[in-house]
Design an enzyme around this catalytic site. Structure first.
Site, PDB file in Angstrom:
ATOM      1  N   GLN A  95       0.838  -1.201   0.000  1.00 34.40           N
ATOM      2  CA  GLN A  95       0.000   0.000   0.000  1.00 34.40           C
ATOM      3  C   GLN A  95       0.872   1.250   0.000  1.00 34.40           C
ATOM      4  OE1 GLN A  95      -3.618  -0.191   0.349  1.00 34.40           O
ATOM      5  NE2 GLN A  95      -3.391   1.910  -0.315  1.00 34.40           N
ATOM      6  N   PHE A  96       1.343   1.658  -1.184  1.00 38.17           N
ATOM      7  CA  PHE A  96       2.226   2.821  -1.254  1.00 38.17           C
ATOM      8  C   PHE A  96       1.527   4.094  -0.794  1.00 38.17           C
ATOM      9  CE2 PHE A  96       0.120   3.409  -5.291  1.00 38.17           C
ATOM     10  CZ  PHE A  96       0.150   4.781  -5.500  1.00 38.17           C
ATOM     11  N   THR A  97       0.193   4.145  -0.862  1.00 35.15           N
ATOM     12  CA  THR A  97      -0.509   5.367  -0.484  1.00 35.15           C
ATOM     13  C   THR A  97      -0.436   5.660   1.011  1.00 35.15           C
ATOM     14  OG1 THR A  97      -2.643   4.237  -0.323  1.00 35.15           O
ATOM     15  CG2 THR A  97      -2.086   5.218  -2.463  1.00 35.15           C
TER      16      THR A  97
END
Length: 152
Positions: free
Chosen positions: A78-80
């Site tokens: 989950q890069f966000t």
């Protein structure tokens, strides 16, 4: 690394209609990697998560770990989690590690969890995923290592 930990009754992730990971009771993890993260950070967080006592014992107290209850883990990249929305209306993701850096560390983190005896299912790194979960409690925690500079 920054990880959102959610105690769940069940969770699954699908890509283009295909289920790529699914668990019953256990932990749903959203895993973010930043530029400075190392295997040492991954090892610290794997140890912390494996032993995190957020499942209830016979007296109704959060005293048991995912290992104790023989639960599983669904880990989704989950890069966000490293999105910064302090300025403007569109988040900046410059703090998120590039895929060529993040993917191997994410994979290593999952392997470290497996080495502790946990069943670990995953999403598909970089894919457009649909994630479903039944949050149990709800219980949701945010873990980060190293600790943020502002001392949160």
């Amino acid at each position: 690394m920054r990880i959102v930990v959610q105690r769940c009754k069940r969770a699954k992730v699908t890509v283009a209609g295909e289920t790529v990971g699914s668990i019953g009771p256990g932990l749903m993890l959203l895993v973010g990697v930043t530029h400075e993260d190392t295997e040492k950070d991954a090892a610290y967080l794997a140890e912390k998560i494996a032993g995190l006592r957020i499942f209830e014992d016979g007296d109704g107290k959060m005293n048991l770990s995912v290992l104790d209850v023989e639960g599983a883990i669904l880990s989704v990249s989950q890069f966000t989690l490293y999105g910064d929305s302090r300025k403007g209306k569109r988040p900046s993701f410059v703090a998120a590690a590039r895929p060529e850096t993040a993917a191997p560390l994410y994979d290593r983190f999952n392997e470290l969890l497996r080495q502790k005896g946990l069943v670990v299912e995953t999403g598909r790194f970089g894919a457009d995923m649909d994630v479903e979960l039944t949050n149990w409690g709800p219980v949701t925690l945010i873990l980060e290592h190293p600790a943020p500079a502002d001392g949160r």
